[in-house]
Design a protein around this motif. Structure first.
Motif, short mmCIF file in Angstrom:
data_model
loop_
_atom_site.label_atom_id
_atom_site.label_comp_id
_atom_site.label_asym_id
_atom_site.label_seq_id
_atom_site.Cartn_x
_atom_site.Cartn_y
_atom_site.Cartn_z
N SER A 105 0.83 -1.20 0.00
CA SER A 105 0.00 0.00 0.00
C SER A 105 0.86 1.25 0.00
CB SER A 105 -0.93 0.02 1.22
OG SER A 105 -1.87 -1.02 1.15
N ALA A 106 0.42 2.27 -0.72
CA ALA A 106 1.12 3.55 -0.78
C ALA A 106 0.10 4.68 -0.74
CB ALA A 106 1.95 3.65 -2.05
N ALA A 107 0.55 5.84 -0.29
CA ALA A 107 -0.28 7.05 -0.28
C ALA A 107 0.54 8.20 -0.81
CB ALA A 107 -0.79 7.34 1.13
N ARG A 108 -0.13 9.22 -1.33
CA ARG A 108 0.61 10.38 -1.81
C ARG A 108 -0.21 11.65 -1.64
NH1 ARG A 108 0.50 9.76 -8.46
NH2 ARG A 108 -1.74 10.16 -8.75
N LYS A 109 0.52 12.75 -1.56
CA LYS A 109 -0.06 14.08 -1.65
C LYS A 109 0.51 14.71 -2.91
CE LYS A 109 -0.85 18.41 0.81
NZ LYS A 109 -0.62 19.25 -0.39
N ARG A 110 -0.34 15.06 -3.84
CA ARG A 110 0.12 15.54 -5.13
C ARG A 110 0.85 16.87 -5.01
NH1 ARG A 110 -2.00 12.95 -9.67
NH2 ARG A 110 -0.31 14.14 -10.67
N ALA A 111 1.82 17.05 -5.90
CA ALA A 111 2.58 18.30 -5.93
C ALA A 111 1.64 19.46 -6.23
CB ALA A 111 3.67 18.22 -6.99
N THR A 112 1.95 20.60 -5.62
CA THR A 112 1.09 21.78 -5.81
C THR A 112 1.57 22.67 -6.94
OG1 THR A 112 2.39 23.04 -4.20
CG2 THR A 112 0.49 21.79 -3.36
N GLY A 113 2.73 22.33 -7.55
CA GLY A 113 3.31 23.24 -8.53
C GLY A 113 2.95 23.00 -9.97
N GLY A 114 2.15 21.97 -10.23
CA GLY A 114 1.71 21.73 -11.61
C GLY A 114 2.85 21.40 -12.55
N VAL A 115 3.07 22.26 -13.55
CA VAL A 115 4.05 21.97 -14.61
C VAL A 115 5.48 21.96 -14.07
CG1 VAL A 115 2.60 22.85 -16.45
CG2 VAL A 115 4.14 24.41 -15.25
N GLY A 127 12.08 2.81 11.66
CA GLY A 127 11.58 1.61 12.34
C GLY A 127 12.74 0.65 12.62
N PRO A 128 12.81 -0.48 11.88
CA PRO A 128 11.84 -0.91 10.89
C PRO A 128 10.48 -1.16 11.53
CG PRO A 128 13.39 -2.68 11.40
CD PRO A 128 13.90 -1.46 12.08
N GLY A 129 9.45 -0.88 10.80
CA GLY A 129 8.09 -1.06 11.30
C GLY A 129 7.26 0.19 11.24
N GLY A 130 7.86 1.34 10.95
CA GLY A 130 7.10 2.57 10.88
C GLY A 130 6.29 2.65 9.60
N SER A 131 5.04 3.03 9.72
CA SER A 131 4.18 3.16 8.54
C SER A 131 4.49 4.44 7.80
CB SER A 131 2.70 3.15 8.96
OG SER A 131 1.88 3.49 7.87
N ALA A 132 4.97 4.31 6.58
CA ALA A 132 5.24 5.49 5.75
C ALA A 132 3.95 6.13 5.26
CB ALA A 132 6.13 5.11 4.57
N VAL A 133 2.90 5.32 5.10
CA VAL A 133 1.61 5.87 4.71
C VAL A 133 1.10 6.81 5.80
CG1 VAL A 133 -0.82 5.29 4.32
CG2 VAL A 133 0.97 3.97 3.19
N GLY A 155 4.34 7.90 0.41
CA GLY A 155 4.71 6.98 1.48
C GLY A 155 4.35 5.56 1.08
N LEU A 156 5.32 4.67 1.11
CA LEU A 156 5.10 3.25 0.83
C LEU A 156 5.33 2.46 2.11
CD1 LEU A 156 4.84 0.66 -0.92
CD2 LEU A 156 7.31 0.87 -1.38
N ASP A 157 4.30 1.77 2.59
CA ASP A 157 4.51 0.87 3.71
C ASP A 157 5.32 -0.33 3.22
OD1 ASP A 157 3.20 2.39 5.54
OD2 ASP A 157 1.41 1.14 5.68
N PRO A 158 6.54 -0.55 3.78
CA PRO A 158 7.31 -1.71 3.34
C PRO A 158 6.57 -3.02 3.64
CG PRO A 158 8.67 -0.16 4.59
CD PRO A 158 7.25 0.28 4.75
N ARG A 159 6.94 -4.05 2.94
CA ARG A 159 6.32 -5.36 3.16
C ARG A 159 6.39 -5.74 4.64
NH1 ARG A 159 9.04 -9.88 -0.09
NH2 ARG A 159 8.56 -8.52 -1.86
N GLY A 160 5.27 -6.22 5.17
CA GLY A 160 5.20 -6.60 6.58
C GLY A 160 4.81 -5.48 7.51
N VAL A 161 4.64 -4.27 6.98
CA VAL A 161 4.45 -3.08 7.81
C VAL A 161 3.10 -2.42 7.50
CG1 VAL A 161 5.29 -0.74 8.29
CG2 VAL A 161 6.91 -2.63 8.00
N GLY A 162 2.43 -1.96 8.53
CA GLY A 162 1.24 -1.13 8.36
C GLY A 162 0.17 -1.76 7.50
N ARG A 163 -0.04 -1.18 6.32
CA ARG A 163 -1.10 -1.65 5.42
C ARG A 163 -0.57 -2.58 4.33
NH1 ARG A 163 -4.02 4.32 4.61
NH2 ARG A 163 -3.74 4.98 6.78
N SER A 164 0.71 -2.95 4.42
CA SER A 164 1.32 -3.80 3.38
C SER A 164 1.58 -5.20 3.92
CB SER A 164 2.64 -3.17 2.89
OG SER A 164 2.40 -2.00 2.15
#
Length: 529
Positions: A105-115, A127-133, A155-164
């Motif tokens: 699982s991953a989450a993102r906030k889109r860039a505000t600057g457009g082009v 962590g290891p173990g901290g949720s990046a999402v 943010g990408l939750d690494p395998r075994g972590v959080g929502r991944s």
């Protein structure tokens, strides 16, 4: 405080507060096939490998067996205000791609600057173990406005972590017992109880997570990040990792040096150290942080530890000894044990803004109320008010025990190491020596070994080190920056764990200029507190 290599990230709530304070607006089981050229290396008397082979890069061409993973299309869906979430597939075992899959699982906030967008900036809090999402969702709005304009923050939750595909182990009641167990055993009965607790933890992880435990290594998570890089449409990986996130980022750089974009490794780990050396060095890091806290505390009217640093250390030891004999009552049915008090003190070493809370907690503990220190300990483990725990410490143990061989095989070996640990850290060395015994009972063989990371041919990589960092001692940042062919060491002369985003204009300015323009600071650049 039970991790083998205790590279805890600052919890999400603390990290969010830090960013806001910064005012940033400008047995054996299946084992994964090793993907490193490092082999077992001889060690010197202090546990530091005499020869640590470099991590070998992977071929630049995408293997045909992995082509379908690199060809996936991400489907982003709104998951929170201003955030999008997605999932994608990766092989359970990169050496045998047909043996199963994981969903990440991953989450993102889109860039505000457009082009003017530069691409994606992948973040990892440690962590290891901290949720990046969760980390991205907590702190993304506090990042520098220029960085937010130029990058999608991912943010990408690494395998075994959080929502991944999270590793699962003990339930809440058993975790309460595990965090309270005596980790400074004084007799055979207490040693037996500690070993039984470590075995129970390992058995629960094996029962609930199964063969997956053999596939949560840092190398595998780094390979997952390369799949994500491709799916994000980026030729290079732009990355900012803190604490353990530096080990993950450095591993990526070692495996894929030609795909490194702008990479910041803040609060670095040293991959050349074995578990014994790493644990002992980290005990020294917490000792350094404690000395800084004590020096500050005794100057204040509300300090409960005396009027000089010697008294402060003596009174802390006396409190721990008292708790070892008789836990303190709290405002709940739970009692504060010595191990939880130690964890509470260590939690406050991660950030200076926690020092007032620690002073209050120590004051009330000396008066017979353990509530404050128990709260700090619970914050460390991210225990919820309903008594449940996230998978933070489950993943922490699983990754650490897979990445490096256990430092001790028996309680006798741990006991023999205690005096050496105590020389390095009079206040925390005993705890951290016994803590390191846990991986002796892990049900999966380790797949990693100490190694160096050269990342030959990579673009400049900025390594940020804090001189009095408790969890990732400054010497680790110095070592990693030296190992990397393109490493640039940026030093923060101050306290706390990691440096970027903590209201130091010099550090934040140097990192932001690099992220936005590629202008890496000269090696040797130092920023004062």
């Amino acid at each position: 405080m039970r991790a083998v290599r205790q590279t805890r990230f600052v919890p999400a709530a603390v990290a969010a507060a830090a960013m806001l304070l910064a005012g940033c607006s400008s047995g054996t089981g299946p084992s994964a096939a090793p993907t490193t050229s490092a082999t077992s290396s001889s060690s010197s008397s202090d546990g530091v490998p005499a020869v640590a082979a470099p991590l070998a890069p992977l071929p630049t061409a995408i293997p045909a067996a992995l082509a379908t993973y690199y060809a996936q299309k991400l489907s982003w869906n709104s998951c929170d205000e201003e955030f999008e979430c997605t999932t994608f597939k990766v092989p359970l075992d990169y050496e045998h791609p047909g043996s199963g899959e994981l969903t990440l699982s991953a989450a993102r906030k889109r860039a505000t600057g457009g082009v003017d967008r530069l691409g994606s900036l992948v973040l990892n809090p440690g962590g290891p173990g901290g949720s990046a999402v969760e980390y991205v969702e907590s702190v993304a709005k506090g990042y520098d406005s220029g960085v937010r304009a130029a990058y999608d923050l991912v943010g990408l939750d690494p395998r075994g972590v959080g929502r991944s595909s999270p590793v699962t182990c003990l339930g809440g009641d058993r975790m309460d017992a595990y965090t309270a167990i005596d980790i400074t055993p004084d007799d055979q009965a207490e040693k037996d109880a500690l070993v039984a607790a470590d075995k129970e933890f390992a058995a629960a992880c094996q029962q609930k997570s199964g063969t997956f435990l053999g596939h949560v290594s840092t190398v595998e998570s780094a390979r997952d990040m390369d799949v994500l890089r491709a799916l994000l449409g980026d030729d290079k990986l732009h990355y900012l990792g803190k604490s353990y996130g530096t080990f993950l980022g450095a591993t990526y750089a070692g495996l894929y040096p030609s795909r490194v974009g702008r990479m910041v490794l803040d609060g670095a780990m040293d991959p050349s150290l074995d578990a014994m050396a790493g644990n002992k060095a980290q005990a020294g890091g917490f000792e350094t942080a404690w000395a800084a806290f004590a020096k500050d505390c005794v100057k204040r009217d509300d300090c409960p530890l005396g009027t000089n640093e010697k008294q402060a250390g003596e009174q802390l030891d006396a409190l721990f000894k008292q708790l070892d004999a008789k836990p303190l009552t709290t405002d709940s049915s739970r009692r504060l044990t010595e191990s939880q008090a130690t964890t509470g003190v260590i939690q406050a070493m991660y950030a200076e803004f926690l020092w007032p809370q620690l002073r209050t907690a120590l004051t009330t503990a000396k008066a017979g109320d353990g509530t404050g220190l128990l709260k700090l300990s619970d914050d460390y483990y991210e225990r919820s008010s309903d008594g449940t725990y996230p998978n933070l410490m489950f993943a922490n143990m699983a990754v650490n025990c897979l990445d490096l061989p256990a430092p001790f095989a028996t309680p006798d070996e741990a006991a023999r190491a205690v005096p050496d640990f105590e020389k390095t850290s009079p206040h925390f060395g005993r705890d951290m020596a016994w803590m390191a015994l846990a991986c002796a009972y892990w049900p999966v063989r380790p797949t990693g070994v100490p190694h160096t990371v050269r990342a030959a041919g990579a673009a400049p990589i900025v390594v940020v080190g804090t001189t009095r960092d408790p969890a990732t001692p400054y010497a680790w940042s110095q070592s990693l920056a030296t190992q990397l062919d393109s490493g640039r060491l940026l030093t923060y002369e101050g306290d706390g764990h990691t440096a970027y985003g903590r209201r130091n204009g010099c550090i934040d300015g140097a990192v932001n200029r690099y992220l936005l323009g590629g202008d890496a600071p000269a090696t040797g650049t130092r920023c004062a507190k």
